[in-house]
Design a protein around this motif. Sequence first.
Motif, PDB file in Angstrom:
ATOM      1  N   LEU A 105      24.752 -37.219 -39.918  1.00  0.00           N
ATOM      2  CA  LEU A 105      23.906 -38.387 -40.150  1.00  0.00           C
ATOM      3  C   LEU A 105      23.551 -39.089 -38.846  1.00  0.00           C
ATOM      4  O   LEU A 105      24.274 -39.013 -37.857  1.00  0.00           O
ATOM      5  N   LYS A 123      19.869 -43.750 -40.974  1.00  0.00           N
ATOM      6  CA  LYS A 123      20.963 -43.253 -41.808  1.00  0.00           C
ATOM      7  C   LYS A 123      20.734 -43.629 -43.272  1.00  0.00           C
ATOM      8  O   LYS A 123      20.944 -42.815 -44.174  1.00  0.00           O
ATOM      9  N   GLN A 179      18.238 -41.314 -44.741  1.00  0.00           N
ATOM     10  CA  GLN A 179      18.858 -40.022 -45.036  1.00  0.00           C
ATOM     11  C   GLN A 179      19.666 -40.080 -46.327  1.00  0.00           C
ATOM     12  O   GLN A 179      19.602 -39.164 -47.150  1.00  0.00           O
TER      13      GLN A 179
END
Length: 122
Positions: free
Chosen positions: A77, A84, A87
């Motif tokens: 990540l 992040k 994601q």
Amino acid sequence: AVHRRNVDPSLRQDESEETFSVFPAPVIMTCKSPRKNVQEPSFKGVLAQFVALRPCANQQQHDQQQELDILLLGANLDTQSESKLAQLEALERFIEMRKHPRPFAALMWGDFNNRLIAFEEL
């Protein structure tokens, strides 16, 4: 590697070889970081591998055993919070889209790039 007892013999691709269709798709790269690195490419993402376990040693045991779909996730990540979060939101959509009525489990490991600070009483 998957032990033979966890694979239904009907999933064998070729009787002469010891290969099974427990990996229904190749490994894929998903949930890549949206952040663009100017000087170097970004390798922040998640590798995903689907595993289909269909145990069937004999008919009596088969009635008691359940099929299981597993999603293995190797994560790297991003270090920036916004990237992040993007994601992780993409990962949530990815997992929700691939759930089936059969039992399902996802296992994720890797570099989450979280900075944890223990309080002094530890």
